[in-house]
Motif scaffolding. Structure first.
Motif, mmCIF file in Angstrom:
data_model
loop_
_atom_site.group_PDB
_atom_site.id
_atom_site.type_symbol
_atom_site.label_atom_id
_atom_site.label_comp_id
_atom_site.label_asym_id
_atom_site.label_seq_id
_atom_site.Cartn_x
_atom_site.Cartn_y
_atom_site.Cartn_z
ATOM 1 N N MET A 61 0.852 -1.193 0.000
ATOM 2 C CA MET A 61 0.000 0.000 0.000
ATOM 3 C C MET A 61 0.885 1.239 0.000
ATOM 4 N N ASN A 62 0.672 2.102 -0.965
ATOM 5 C CA ASN A 62 1.451 3.322 -1.103
ATOM 6 C C ASN A 62 0.547 4.547 -0.953
ATOM 7 N N SER A 63 1.179 5.681 -0.726
ATOM 8 C CA SER A 63 0.452 6.960 -0.621
ATOM 9 C C SER A 63 -0.743 6.847 0.327
ATOM 10 N N LEU A 64 -0.483 6.312 1.489
ATOM 11 C CA LEU A 64 -1.560 6.079 2.455
ATOM 12 C C LEU A 64 -2.166 7.395 2.921
ATOM 13 N N THR A 65 -3.457 7.351 3.167
ATOM 14 C CA THR A 65 -4.190 8.502 3.689
ATOM 15 C C THR A 65 -4.902 8.079 4.970
ATOM 16 N N PRO A 66 -5.340 9.056 5.770
ATOM 17 C CA PRO A 66 -6.083 8.697 6.993
ATOM 18 C C PRO A 66 -7.317 7.844 6.704
ATOM 19 N N GLU A 67 -7.870 7.961 5.512
ATOM 20 C CA GLU A 67 -9.046 7.153 5.151
ATOM 21 C C GLU A 67 -8.703 5.669 5.000
ATOM 22 N N ASP A 68 -7.434 5.351 4.941
ATOM 23 C CA ASP A 68 -7.020 3.951 4.882
ATOM 24 C C ASP A 68 -6.924 3.318 6.269
ATOM 25 N N THR A 69 -7.122 4.089 7.296
ATOM 26 C CA THR A 69 -7.059 3.564 8.660
ATOM 27 C C THR A 69 -8.150 2.530 8.882
ATOM 28 N N ALA A 70 -7.739 1.332 9.293
ATOM 29 C CA ALA A 70 -8.689 0.230 9.481
ATOM 30 C C ALA A 70 -7.928 -0.984 9.994
ATOM 31 N N ILE A 71 -8.687 -1.989 10.379
ATOM 32 C CA ILE A 71 -8.097 -3.310 10.593
ATOM 33 C C ILE A 71 -8.151 -4.032 9.258
ATOM 34 N N TYR A 72 -7.029 -4.568 8.850
ATOM 35 C CA TYR A 72 -6.933 -5.264 7.571
ATOM 36 C C TYR A 72 -6.901 -6.770 7.823
ATOM 37 N N TYR A 73 -7.779 -7.467 7.103
ATOM 38 C CA TYR A 73 -7.911 -8.907 7.244
ATOM 39 C C TYR A 73 -7.578 -9.585 5.911
ATOM 40 N N CYS A 74 -6.932 -10.728 5.988
ATOM 41 C CA CYS A 74 -6.836 -11.541 4.787
ATOM 42 C C CYS A 74 -7.790 -12.711 4.922
ATOM 43 N N ALA A 75 -8.246 -13.174 3.780
ATOM 44 C CA ALA A 75 -9.205 -14.265 3.718
ATOM 45 C C ALA A 75 -8.866 -15.143 2.521
ATOM 46 N N ALA A 76 -9.214 -16.409 2.615
ATOM 47 C CA ALA A 76 -8.879 -17.341 1.543
ATOM 48 C C ALA A 76 -10.061 -18.246 1.231
ATOM 49 N N ARG A 77 -10.156 -18.596 -0.018
ATOM 50 C CA ARG A 77 -11.183 -19.543 -0.459
ATOM 51 C C ARG A 77 -10.629 -20.289 -1.661
ATOM 52 N N PRO A 78 -11.176 -21.465 -1.944
ATOM 53 C CA PRO A 78 -10.658 -22.228 -3.091
ATOM 54 C C PRO A 78 -10.846 -21.505 -4.417
ATOM 55 N N LEU A 79 -9.808 -21.492 -5.177
ATOM 56 C CA LEU A 79 -9.782 -21.119 -6.587
ATOM 57 C C LEU A 79 -10.021 -19.637 -6.892
ATOM 58 N N SER A 80 -11.239 -19.131 -6.738
ATOM 59 C CA SER A 80 -11.555 -17.812 -7.287
ATOM 60 C C SER A 80 -11.826 -16.772 -6.208
ATOM 61 N N VAL A 81 -11.557 -15.518 -6.574
ATOM 62 C CA VAL A 81 -11.772 -14.388 -5.673
ATOM 63 C C VAL A 81 -13.235 -13.983 -5.684
ATOM 64 N N LEU A 82 -13.750 -13.727 -4.510
ATOM 65 C CA LEU A 82 -15.045 -13.071 -4.368
ATOM 66 C C LEU A 82 -14.824 -11.761 -3.622
ATOM 67 N N THR A 83 -15.658 -10.793 -3.894
ATOM 68 C CA THR A 83 -15.465 -9.491 -3.260
ATOM 69 C C THR A 83 -16.363 -9.279 -2.051
ATOM 70 N N THR A 84 -17.138 -10.286 -1.691
ATOM 71 C CA THR A 84 -18.010 -10.173 -0.531
ATOM 72 C C THR A 84 -17.458 -11.015 0.616
ATOM 73 N N PRO A 85 -17.451 -10.461 1.835
ATOM 74 C CA PRO A 85 -16.904 -11.214 2.970
ATOM 75 C C PRO A 85 -17.610 -12.552 3.208
ATOM 76 N N SER A 86 -18.899 -12.600 2.885
ATOM 77 C CA SER A 86 -19.646 -13.831 3.140
ATOM 78 C C SER A 86 -19.160 -14.997 2.291
ATOM 79 N N GLY A 87 -18.364 -14.715 1.288
ATOM 80 C CA GLY A 87 -17.836 -15.780 0.438
ATOM 81 C C GLY A 87 -16.644 -16.507 1.023
ATOM 82 N N TYR A 88 -16.200 -16.095 2.195
ATOM 83 C CA TYR A 88 -14.990 -16.658 2.797
ATOM 84 C C TYR A 88 -15.295 -17.230 4.175
ATOM 85 N N ILE A 89 -14.705 -18.382 4.455
ATOM 86 C CA ILE A 89 -14.798 -18.934 5.801
ATOM 87 C C ILE A 89 -13.440 -18.940 6.492
ATOM 88 N N ASN A 90 -12.380 -18.675 5.732
ATOM 89 C CA ASN A 90 -11.040 -18.688 6.299
ATOM 90 C C ASN A 90 -10.545 -17.256 6.454
#
Length: 123
Positions: free
Chosen positions: A83-112
């Motif tokens: 992450m470059n050129s960070l701004t105060p709006e980037d302040t948050a807790i950042y989580y990684c998540a994993a699922r088989p094969l393909s990316v989904l953009t909704t949190p409900s798509g991940y259990i890991n």
């Protein structure tokens, strides 16, 4: 399930850069797509970026395009979020998540999920 461990968060100033890391505990990322989400106080968890299981396809949300790069090093069994050129709006807790094969953009798509790493950007 896959246990994930994030690292690399911290307190930085606006304009600085950070690289977050995500690695699985006890297994490999082989065959898993990985995504980064973030959640600011009082807001819903939102998709930041994702990478396919092969690393050949990446996604990012509009608010971070051009500032964020997601990558994976399968030899090191780690996914990174630069992450470059960070701004105060980037302040948050950042989580990684994993699922088989393909990316989904909704949190409900991940259990890991990982426990999250705090990123705080001061102005």
């Amino acid at each position: 399930q896959v246990q994930l461990v994030e690292s690399g968060g911290g307190l930085v100033q606006a304009g600085d850069s950070l690289r977050l890391s995500c690695a699985p505990s006890g297994r490999t990322f082989s065959g898993y797509a990985v995504a980064w989400f973030r959640q600011a106080p009082g807001k819903e968890r939102e998709f930041v970026a994702g990478i396919s299981w092969s690393g050949g396809t990446t996604y990012s949300t509009n608010s971070v395009k051009g500032r964020v790069t997601i990558s994976r090093d399968n030899a090191k069994n780690t996914v990174y979020l630069q992450m470059n050129s960070l701004t105060p709006e980037d302040t948050a807790i950042y989580y990684c998540a994993a699922r088989p094969l393909s990316v989904l953009t909704t949190p409900s798509g991940y259990i890991n999920w990982g426990q999250g790493t705090q990123v705080t950007v001061s102005s």
